[in-house]
Each structure stands twice: as C-alpha cells, then as structure tokens.
Design a protein around this motif. Sequence first.
Motif, PDB file in Angstrom:
ATOM      1  N   LEU A 361       1.169  12.960  -1.371  1.00  0.00           N
ATOM      2  CA  LEU A 361       1.545  11.629  -1.545  1.00  0.00           C
ATOM      3  C   LEU A 361       2.908  11.422  -1.207  1.00  0.00           C
ATOM      4  N   PRO A 362       4.057  11.620  -0.294  1.00  0.00           N
ATOM      5  CA  PRO A 362       5.436  11.721  -0.744  1.00  0.00           C
ATOM      6  C   PRO A 362       6.105  10.868  -1.019  1.00  0.00           C
ATOM      7  N   GLU A 363       5.954   9.391  -0.953  1.00  0.00           N
ATOM      8  CA  GLU A 363       6.132   8.720  -1.393  1.00  0.00           C
ATOM      9  C   GLU A 363       5.838   7.656  -2.939  1.00  0.00           C
ATOM     10  N   ASN A 364       6.258   6.648  -3.163  1.00  0.00           N
ATOM     11  CA  ASN A 364       5.621   5.598  -4.254  1.00  0.00           C
ATOM     12  C   ASN A 364       4.948   4.476  -3.035  1.00  0.00           C
ATOM     13  N   GLU A 365       4.376   4.665  -2.228  1.00  0.00           N
ATOM     14  CA  GLU A 365       3.993   3.893  -1.461  1.00  0.00           C
ATOM     15  C   GLU A 365       2.181   3.047  -1.367  1.00  0.00           C
ATOM     16  N   TYR A 366       2.022   2.188  -0.949  1.00  0.00           N
ATOM     17  CA  TYR A 366       0.720   1.982  -0.912  1.00  0.00           C
ATOM     18  C   TYR A 366       0.021   2.698   0.820  1.00  0.00           C
ATOM     19  N   LEU A 367      -0.804   4.027   0.025  1.00  0.00           N
ATOM     20  CA  LEU A 367      -1.362   4.595   1.072  1.00  0.00           C
ATOM     21  C   LEU A 367      -2.587   4.859   0.849  1.00  0.00           C
ATOM     22  N   LYS A 368      -3.603   4.335   1.981  1.00  0.00           N
ATOM     23  CA  LYS A 368      -4.953   4.484   2.278  1.00  0.00           C
ATOM     24  C   LYS A 368      -5.640   5.869   3.173  1.00  0.00           C
ATOM     25  N   TRP A 369      -6.550   6.624   3.198  1.00  0.00           N
ATOM     26  CA  TRP A 369      -6.607   7.724   4.214  1.00  0.00           C
ATOM     27  C   TRP A 369      -8.449   7.585   3.651  1.00  0.00           C
ATOM     28  N   ARG A 370      -9.276   8.182   4.947  1.00  0.00           N
ATOM     29  CA  ARG A 370     -10.185   9.458   4.601  1.00  0.00           C
ATOM     30  C   ARG A 370      -9.597  10.817   5.270  1.00  0.00           C
ATOM     31  N   TRP A 371     -10.740  11.333   4.019  1.00  0.00           N
ATOM     32  CA  TRP A 371     -10.892  13.047   4.840  1.00  0.00           C
ATOM     33  C   TRP A 371     -11.935  13.604   5.922  1.00  0.00           C
ATOM     34  N   THR A 372     -11.369  14.203   6.677  1.00  0.00           N
ATOM     35  CA  THR A 372     -12.238  13.838   8.605  1.00  0.00           C
ATOM     36  C   THR A 372     -13.965  14.810   7.741  1.00  0.00           C
ATOM     37  N   GLY A 373     -14.879  14.693   8.284  1.00  0.00           N
ATOM     38  CA  GLY A 373     -15.875  15.214   8.396  1.00  0.00           C
ATOM     39  C   GLY A 373     -17.311  14.014   7.797  1.00  0.00           C
ATOM     40  N   PHE A 374     -18.343  14.974   8.054  1.00  0.00           N
ATOM     41  CA  PHE A 374     -19.792  13.885   8.284  1.00  0.00           C
ATOM     42  C   PHE A 374     -20.230  13.851   6.391  1.00  0.00           C
ATOM     43  N   ASN A 375     -19.752  12.761   5.964  1.00  0.00           N
ATOM     44  CA  ASN A 375     -20.074  12.560   4.330  1.00  0.00           C
ATOM     45  C   ASN A 375     -21.526  12.203   4.166  1.00  0.00           C
ATOM     46  N   PHE A 376     -22.444  12.328   5.508  1.00  0.00           N
ATOM     47  CA  PHE A 376     -23.990  11.836   4.882  1.00  0.00           C
ATOM     48  C   PHE A 376     -24.134  10.157   4.865  1.00  0.00           C
ATOM     49  N   GLY A 377     -23.475   9.993   5.771  1.00  0.00           N
ATOM     50  CA  GLY A 377     -23.533   8.112   6.009  1.00  0.00           C
ATOM     51  C   GLY A 377     -22.664   7.595   4.957  1.00  0.00           C
ATOM     52  N   LEU A 378     -21.871   8.180   4.342  1.00  0.00           N
ATOM     53  CA  LEU A 378     -20.904   7.636   3.468  1.00  0.00           C
ATOM     54  C   LEU A 378     -19.611   7.951   4.017  1.00  0.00           C
ATOM     55  N   ASP A 379     -19.302   6.347   4.219  1.00  0.00           N
ATOM     56  CA  ASP A 379     -17.619   6.349   4.715  1.00  0.00           C
ATOM     57  C   ASP A 379     -16.779   5.512   3.703  1.00  0.00           C
ATOM     58  N   LEU A 380     -15.761   6.624   3.002  1.00  0.00           N
ATOM     59  CA  LEU A 380     -15.467   6.957   1.707  1.00  0.00           C
ATOM     60  C   LEU A 380     -13.706   6.673   1.893  1.00  0.00           C
ATOM     61  N   ILE A 381     -12.632   5.745   1.837  1.00  0.00           N
ATOM     62  CA  ILE A 381     -12.041   5.416   2.106  1.00  0.00           C
ATOM     63  C   ILE A 381     -11.663   5.889   0.436  1.00  0.00           C
ATOM     64  N   LEU A 382      -9.598   5.912   0.420  1.00  0.00           N
ATOM     65  CA  LEU A 382      -9.572   6.729  -0.928  1.00  0.00           C
ATOM     66  C   LEU A 382      -7.793   5.642  -0.806  1.00  0.00           C
ATOM     67  N   ILE A 383      -7.867   5.408  -1.693  1.00  0.00           N
ATOM     68  CA  ILE A 383      -6.487   4.076  -1.992  1.00  0.00           C
ATOM     69  C   ILE A 383      -5.577   4.373  -2.636  1.00  0.00           C
ATOM     70  N   SER A 384      -4.497   4.719  -2.796  1.00  0.00           N
ATOM     71  CA  SER A 384      -3.210   4.734  -3.582  1.00  0.00           C
ATOM     72  C   SER A 384      -2.001   3.348  -3.391  1.00  0.00           C
ATOM     73  N   ASP A 385      -1.955   3.175  -4.977  1.00  0.00           N
ATOM     74  CA  ASP A 385      -1.509   1.754  -4.039  1.00  0.00           C
ATOM     75  C   ASP A 385      -0.364   2.107  -6.019  1.00  0.00           C
ATOM     76  N   THR A 386       0.165   3.101  -5.495  1.00  0.00           N
ATOM     77  CA  THR A 386       1.560   4.027  -7.147  1.00  0.00           C
ATOM     78  C   THR A 386       1.473   4.115  -8.469  1.00  0.00           C
ATOM     79  N   LYS A 387       0.271   3.263  -8.567  1.00  0.00           N
ATOM     80  CA  LYS A 387      -0.073   3.180 -10.146  1.00  0.00           C
ATOM     81  C   LYS A 387      -1.756   3.642 -10.136  1.00  0.00           C
ATOM     82  N   THR A 388      -2.457   3.236  -9.064  1.00  0.00           N
ATOM     83  CA  THR A 388      -4.229   4.153  -9.322  1.00  0.00           C
ATOM     84  C   THR A 388      -4.677   4.550  -7.820  1.00  0.00           C
TER      85      THR A 388
END
Length: 516
Positions: A361-388
């Motif tokens: 995470l290069p800067e203190n900013e709001y970010l959303k991403w997922r890692w590629t690949g098949f997660n057995f039907g789970l589309d998991l998104i990671l969310i960073s809001d600078t504090k959590t």
Amino acid sequence: MGNVMHKISSPIQAMRGKKRKREDDDSDGNEDNSDLLDRSMATPKRKKLISTAKYIYQALFKEERNSDITVHALGKVWHLHKVYLSQSPYFATMFNGSWREADEDYVHIEIVDPKITIESLFSVFGSLYMDEVVLEPREIVSILATATLFQLDSLIDRCAEVMIETTNAETAVKYYEAACEYGVKSVKLSTFNWLLVNLLSLYYKTGKWLRLINIELMELLVASPDLYVMQTELSLYTLLRFWTYLKLHVTNDAECEKASSSDDPLQYFAQRQSSLAFLDTPKGRPFVKCFRALRLHNLLNHHVDIKVLKQDNIIPSEWLNEPLFQQWNSMLLIDQSLDKGPKEVDDKLFLDTCIRCGRTLPENEYLKWRWTGFNFGLDLILISDTKTLRVKRHHRTENERLLSLQVKRQFLIRVSVASLNELRQIKHQQTSAIQSIALDKNEEAMLIMFDKELTYPLLISVNMLVVSPSRKSANPAIVGSPTAGPSTARPLKQPRDIASDEESLDASGNNTTVDS
C-alpha cells in the motif's frame, strides 16, 4: 525626666540590637559557608583520564613496547603482551596450561578461515588494549570470524549489534551465512526475518542479490508461512524460476544485469528440447527441495498458472496429480454444500496449507482490491481505509453461476502488516491472530486495525484458508524457520485496484475489478 531619657535611649538600644542581629547573621553565614567548603573538599571527584587507554594502545600495541610475546599469523608478526592477550580464552588456555607456548615467547597461529584477514587480526588484537572498538560494517564479517577464533564473546556481541543495525539488500545474505557459520543466533534470526519481508518485494527485481541465496536458505524462505508473498503464490514460482536460471548461468554482476533485462530467464526452460521435466535432469536435481517447498495446490487456482507450469516443464507432472485431485475434490464438496469452509484447524496445519497473498500500500488512501485466482466460489475483496483492513464477500446476482450459493461461507485468515525504514528493515510489524470468519453474501468483517506506529508504504501479507484441508495437503517440505522473475504470461506486479466500473468474473475469478 525619666520619660525623656527613655525616648533618647530607645533608638540607641534599637541600633545596638540591629547590630547584634547583623553580627549573628554574619556569623551564621560564615559557619554555613565553612561547612559547605568542608563538605566540598571532603567529597572525592572521579574523573576519567581519557588519555590512559589511548596511551596504552599507542605505546604497547602500536609501538610494541615491552613486548613479552611474539604472535605470527598470516605472514605478519605482532609483538604483544601476554597480560592483554589473556583476556581471550584462546590465549589464556595457551599461556596458563600445559601447552608448549606457556613457557615460550613466540606463538605461530595457523589461520585456516579465509574470512580472517590481517586487517581483522589487527582490529581484534588492538581491541584488547582499548576500552572501545571501532567496527567497520564492510569488515564486520572478518572481525566476527576473528573474534570467534579467539573466543571473545563481548566483541562477538558488538559485531552482532553492528550486523543487525546494518542489514540491507547488499548484506542480508552475507550476514545470514556468517551467522550460521559462527553461531550468532540473533543475527541469523534478524537477517532471516529481513529476507522474509524483502525476498519478493525487492529481490526479484535485482538478480545480483537474488543469486547469492543458497539452496538451503531458499528452501527455508519458500516454505515459511511468514513469507511476504507479493501478489499470489505464482509470484513465488516465477521468482524460483529466475533464481534457478541465475544459479545455472550467471557468475558475476555484469551477467546478472544482462539476465535481468533480457527474456532469456523466461524462455530458457520452455525452450528446452527434452520432454523430461527439468527437476528430473541432473542439472535440476539440486533444486528439487526448493520447488518441493512450494505449496503446489495453491499454484493450481488459475488456468493461466497451470498453462505456465506446463510450458516451463520444470515441475514433473506427477507432482501435480495429488494437488489437482485435492482441489477438484474440494470444489465438489463445496458445490454440494458438504464443506462450508474450515472452522477449527490447528495453527500448524493452517500455516502449512494456507495460501499466501500480499501487496504494498504505497500511500495513506482508500483502496480496494482482490487477488486473482479461483477461491472456490468466494469472491473476496480487501478494503483498506487508512486505519483498518476489512474483507468483504462480494456477491452479485449476475455472477451467481460462478459463485458459491451458500448463505454463509467460513474461512480462516491471518494478516501481517509491516513498515520499513530506509534499509528496508522492519520499523514496526503488526500481526493478527488466526481469525475464523463467517460471511453472508456481501457482508464485511474487520481484519485488523492499524497501529499508530505504522507508516506508509505498508507491506500487507495475508494467510488464508478457504476450504477444509486434509492432513495430506500439509507440505512435507516445510522444515521451519532458522529458529526451530517475472512470468511471460503473467508479469510479477502489483494487482490493479478495484475501479468503479463493472466487470464480470470469468470462470477462474481472475478479474480484479468490480462495481464498488
């Protein structure tokens, strides 16, 4: 008359009284000053004669005055003093025991360690005559080797402190190997942890440092659950492929630079004429245990990954049979609602089988991403809001044919976050416990609240287990920590941040964008 006399005498008496008072005050002041002076003169004052140690070093060591022992090593002669050399257990035993040198004034030391130099001998002998020592980081390994020979524990400790303070991209591997050779556990642990954080975030870019890693160390790094894997586990495979090419074909920094800027490392394995897998060849056998340390079941979560593995023909196909069967079996169990994800798994099994993902995470900013690949039907998104850092089970109706329809899905996850200084040493690291999380469709959960001591850029490492593992899936190559190149198909880079536009997931769940 009496009244008059009284009025006249009263001022005189008053003056006399004031005079006596002043005299009394002066007397008390003189007495206080006298006591203070006496106490000052009676209190010893300790002052260090700074020149004493320097004089001893100059006169006895450098000018070799009044020498009573001659030491010959590496073709050089030192005229020294037994009383100072005896600070070393090596010399103390020699001079006070039944050794021949106990009664002689000449000692010849046979130096077999190539790391010990005349300069390091000079520094170590000189340290016996001084109450401080100047340690040059560029010479620290030689000084450590010499201090170990002469069993100077205090100097070894000082060397360890300097090595830990100066661990960087250029010194990390050299310090690690020296720590292993000379038994300095603190440096061994410190440098190993440095490499866990920087192997994929830094070394994959620079062949001259990557090629220095020996096979035993690489095996430990690849197997460690604490490795900061940037992107997904395929990044680790591509790094191993590049490192193997460097080990086979590169002998100096100039060749490294050329290899890093060419396609040769990427094409070498795929262009081999032999149908035999590289690891089954004589050239490949030394590298078997490093590739065995890969979590193969986590390399089979995307059709492009499988295509790369087949094209390279590095890993024998029979290695992949069991992991492929496990992945297929897990998918069927989930599809039939027989497996809703792991709930309770012992820590060792989790750490041995989890998939490792990461990013910066290069800067203190709001970010959303997922890692590629098949997660057995789970589309998991990671969310960073600078504090959590939070995780969301992303579920859109138009993608339901690709996603798990179970109302709740369970998974296990652990998060590590690190801030680095200018030498890429860990300034602050925060690691969560292994968390068991159950999410409804489109539900979010908190993973970690960032410590205030963390600074950007942040390195994020996530360990995740989304299916119930079997005991067989534990990697047998994992041997524990020291204390117990880019792909042509998918270049090693940071994942794209999730944009506000909408893309459907393909069958592998490979896209990284979704309607936010």
